[in-house]
Design a protein around this motif. Structure first.
Motif, PDB file in Angstrom:
ATOM      1  N   LEU A 124       0.823  -1.202   0.000  1.00 54.08           N
ATOM      2  CA  LEU A 124       0.000   0.000   0.000  1.00 54.08           C
ATOM      3  C   LEU A 124       0.854   1.248   0.000  1.00 54.08           C
TER       4      LEU A 124
ATOM      5  N   LEU B  67       1.731   3.779  -4.158  1.00 55.64           N
ATOM      6  CA  LEU B  67       1.236   5.126  -4.381  1.00 55.64           C
ATOM      7  C   LEU B  67       2.376   6.100  -4.656  1.00 55.64           C
TER       8      LEU B  67
ATOM      9  N   THR C  67       0.565  11.389  -0.075  1.00 55.34           N
ATOM     10  CA  THR C  67      -0.495  10.594  -0.693  1.00 55.34           C
ATOM     11  C   THR C  67      -1.831  11.307  -0.565  1.00 55.34           C
TER      12      THR C  67
ATOM     13  N   ARG D 187     -10.681  10.313  -1.832  1.00 55.47           N
ATOM     14  CA  ARG D 187     -10.677   9.202  -2.786  1.00 55.47           C
ATOM     15  C   ARG D 187      -9.596   9.403  -3.845  1.00 55.47           C
TER      16      ARG D 187
ATOM     17  N   GLN E 151      -6.865   0.227  -9.071  1.00 53.85           N
ATOM     18  CA  GLN E 151      -6.908   0.380  -7.625  1.00 53.85           C
ATOM     19  C   GLN E 151      -7.782   1.564  -7.210  1.00 53.85           C
TER      20      GLN E 151
ATOM     21  N   LEU F 106      -8.521   3.819  -3.709  1.00 53.61           N
ATOM     22  CA  LEU F 106      -8.100   4.110  -2.345  1.00 53.61           C
ATOM     23  C   LEU F 106      -9.039   5.143  -1.746  1.00 53.61           C
ATOM     24  N   ARG F 107      -9.547   4.868  -0.544  1.00 56.22           N
ATOM     25  CA  ARG F 107     -10.378   5.818   0.197  1.00 56.22           C
ATOM     26  C   ARG F 107      -9.773   6.000   1.585  1.00 56.22           C
ATOM     27  N   VAL F 108      -9.769   7.248   2.050  1.00 58.54           N
ATOM     28  CA  VAL F 108      -9.212   7.565   3.360  1.00 58.54           C
ATOM     29  C   VAL F 108     -10.185   8.464   4.103  1.00 58.54           C
TER      30      VAL F 108
ATOM     31  N   VAL G  99      -8.636   3.541   6.303  1.00 56.69           N
ATOM     32  CA  VAL G  99      -8.011   3.429   4.986  1.00 56.69           C
ATOM     33  C   VAL G  99      -8.592   2.201   4.311  1.00 56.69           C
ATOM     34  N   GLU G 100      -9.151   2.400   3.139  1.00 59.67           N
ATOM     35  CA  GLU G 100      -9.703   1.292   2.365  1.00 59.67           C
ATOM     36  C   GLU G 100      -9.008   1.257   1.009  1.00 59.67           C
ATOM     37  N   ARG G 101      -8.544   0.082   0.625  1.00 61.12           N
ATOM     38  CA  ARG G 101      -7.932  -0.065  -0.691  1.00 61.12           C
ATOM     39  C   ARG G 101      -8.429  -1.375  -1.290  1.00 61.12           C
TER      40      ARG G 101
ATOM     41  N   ARG H 295      -8.293  -3.063   4.598  1.00 61.79           N
ATOM     42  CA  ARG H 295      -8.999  -2.040   5.383  1.00 61.79           C
ATOM     43  C   ARG H 295      -8.321  -1.860   6.724  1.00 61.79           C
TER      44      ARG H 295
END
Length: 245
Positions: A10, A14, A153, A180, A186, A188-190, A202-204, A214
């Motif tokens: 992860l 990025l 990031t 987002r 991919q 990615l949400r934070v 953190v979701e990826r 997660r």
């Protein structure tokens, strides 16, 4: 892929860019709010042959000034059985597993980081010099370590158009917003709290959902007194090289 490899991936995948032109230099960063939290991690992967693997674990996490403490929550009977097996083997040997010890990272006045692991079972404080960081997969990136997401990031991400419902946010972080980033396959949400300067989730995942990661942060009120790193006076000071064959 185990949770440690996935979490490392992860951070590596990025691309990084500067958060702002006036980002403080190492050692000049303003103190962040002290935090005690419970963090849960879950990874899921479906292999090409249809087998689903899921890994999960939790850790206690403390941020206080120039100190970071993270401690995996392992059932005591499991830890005892593992150590007993190694300590009483027919051919006794020194062993150390950083995953089963608390990680203590301290930032020095010059901005460098000092890495130690506290093994409560053997009462050992094991020091890792920079040349050995790779032995534990440690990446000495202080801004990322103490925010749980690299600011560079976060700078690449866009806030989601719809603000989250207040009742879905942590009680202690009602200011949090979802950000987002989509890159190739991919997503990615934070969930970022500006007040706490901390990623609360953190979701990826891949677009097909066959690989997922997660992290969830549950904020805890206050910090323990004394701090965990203030209770190591009777520990034996070791170097990781002491455990090499």
């Amino acid at each position: 892929m185990n949770p440690f490899q996935f979490a490392l991936l992860l951070a590596i995948l990025l691309p990084f860019s500067c958060l702002a032109a006036d980002t403080p230099e190492p050692g000049e960063e303003s103190p962040l709010p002290p935090v005690q939290a419970l963090i849960s991690y879950v990874t899921l992967e479906v292999s090409p042959d249809g087998i689903t693997q899921q890994h999960s674990y939790k850790e206690r996490w403390i941020r206080d000034g120039d100190m970071l403490w993270s401690e995996r929550l392992i059932p005591l009977p499991v830890a005892r059985a593992f150590h007993l097996q190694h300590d009483t083997a027919k051919t006794p040997h020194k062993h150390f597993m950083y995953q089963m010890a608390a990680r203590w990272v301290s930032r020095q006045p010059d901005g460098s980081l000092e890495l130690n692991y506290a093994d409560a079972y053997h009462r050992n404080l094991v020091h890792y010099p920079p040349i050995e960081y790779s032995q534990s997969g440690f990446v000495p990136d202080w801004p990322r370590l103490n925010r749980l997401i690299a600011p560079s990031t976060l700078a690449l991400m866009q806030p989601e158009a719809e603000s989250p419902a207040q009742d879905t946010l942590p009680d202690l972080a009602r200011d949090a917003r979802w950000y987002r980033l989509e890159q190739n396959n991919q997503i990615l949400r934070v969930l970022w709290s500006q007040e706490w300067q901390l990623a609360l989730a953190v979701e990826r995942h891949t677009r097909d959902g066959y690989k997922q990661y997660r992290m969830n942060v549950t904020l805890k009120p206050g910090l323990p007194t004394p701090r965990p790193w203030q209770q190591l006076a009777d520990y034996n000071n070791k170097e990781i090289s002491d455990f090499f064959d």
